[in-house]
Design a protein around this motif. Sequence first.
Motif, PDB file in Angstrom:
ATOM      1  N   TRP A  48      -4.089  -5.499 -32.109  1.00  0.00           N
ATOM      2  CA  TRP A  48      -4.013  -3.996 -31.855  1.00  0.00           C
ATOM      3  C   TRP A  48      -4.655  -3.312 -33.643  1.00  0.00           C
ATOM      4  O   TRP A  48      -4.804  -1.694 -33.574  1.00  0.00           O
ATOM      5  N   TYR A  49      -3.911  -3.431 -34.801  1.00  0.00           N
ATOM      6  CA  TYR A  49      -4.657  -3.846 -35.694  1.00  0.00           C
ATOM      7  C   TYR A  49      -6.083  -3.279 -36.250  1.00  0.00           C
ATOM      8  O   TYR A  49      -7.073  -2.433 -36.186  1.00  0.00           O
ATOM      9  N   TYR A  51      -8.695  -3.230 -33.359  1.00  0.00           N
ATOM     10  CA  TYR A  51      -8.537  -2.477 -32.685  1.00  0.00           C
ATOM     11  C   TYR A  51      -8.587  -0.735 -32.820  1.00  0.00           C
ATOM     12  O   TYR A  51     -10.012  -0.034 -32.689  1.00  0.00           O
ATOM     13  N   LYS A  52      -7.430  -0.716 -33.846  1.00  0.00           N
ATOM     14  CA  LYS A  52      -7.526   0.693 -34.075  1.00  0.00           C
ATOM     15  C   LYS A  52      -7.985   1.162 -35.217  1.00  0.00           C
ATOM     16  O   LYS A  52      -8.895   2.301 -35.404  1.00  0.00           O
ATOM     17  N   TYR A  53      -8.808  -0.219 -36.273  1.00  0.00           N
ATOM     18  CA  TYR A  53      -9.547  -0.162 -36.766  1.00  0.00           C
ATOM     19  C   TYR A  53     -10.949   0.247 -37.001  1.00  0.00           C
ATOM     20  O   TYR A  53     -11.409   1.018 -37.753  1.00  0.00           O
ATOM     21  N   THR A  55     -11.291   1.707 -33.913  1.00  0.00           N
ATOM     22  CA  THR A  55     -11.901   2.718 -33.017  1.00  0.00           C
ATOM     23  C   THR A  55     -11.681   3.931 -32.801  1.00  0.00           C
ATOM     24  O   THR A  55     -12.038   5.053 -32.552  1.00  0.00           O
ATOM     25  N   ASP A  56     -10.209   4.467 -33.798  1.00  0.00           N
ATOM     26  CA  ASP A  56      -9.670   5.593 -34.448  1.00  0.00           C
ATOM     27  C   ASP A  56     -10.986   6.715 -35.141  1.00  0.00           C
ATOM     28  O   ASP A  56     -11.267   6.158 -36.436  1.00  0.00           O
ATOM     29  N   ASN A  58      -9.725   9.189 -36.639  1.00  0.00           N
ATOM     30  CA  ASN A  58      -9.124   9.527 -37.875  1.00  0.00           C
ATOM     31  C   ASN A  58      -8.938   8.798 -38.869  1.00  0.00           C
ATOM     32  O   ASN A  58      -8.158   8.791 -39.910  1.00  0.00           O
ATOM     33  N   LYS A  63     -14.251   6.224 -38.686  1.00  0.00           N
ATOM     34  CA  LYS A  63     -14.392   7.329 -39.947  1.00  0.00           C
ATOM     35  C   LYS A  63     -15.556   7.346 -40.750  1.00  0.00           C
ATOM     36  O   LYS A  63     -15.966   8.054 -41.235  1.00  0.00           O
TER      37      LYS A  63
END
Length: 147
Positions: A48-49, A51-53, A55-56, A58, A63
């Motif tokens: 999860w980390y 993936y979020k790192y 694709t997020d 923000n 970013k």
Amino acid sequence: MSAPSPYQNQPHGYPPPPGGPQRRPQASPLRGLIAAIVVLAIFGGGAWYVYKYNTDPNGGKAKAEASQSAQVEEDKTHDPQEGDCVKIEGTKEDPLPTIVECGSSEAEYKTGERLFGPGKECPAKYNYGIQYSSNRGADYTMCFTKV
């Protein structure tokens, strides 16, 4: 005749261990289930980390890429090519040409030629020149005419 020894059937004639043969305690199914949940939680959290790192918008990689892309676009507005109209911002010691629409009231100069090499002076047909020098040896002068 003597009585048979009780240790006769034991290997090497040693007595059996006290309390009989040792048995391993049985692992409970609950213990295995808890271990599986812990392992899945660790791997799931890591996935999860990542993936979020990546694709997020923000934060994380997205970013950083957006910031780098924005910087490239910003740099393009300060790198006029021949024929572009500019307004000169910054100070006299550190002028910064910014590309503007040629028909706008902000347009001050039209970009002429670039003279490559250190210390080049613009010919008399130009009204203004900016000399650039870099550590990589890309020295040049940008020449402009009044709009």
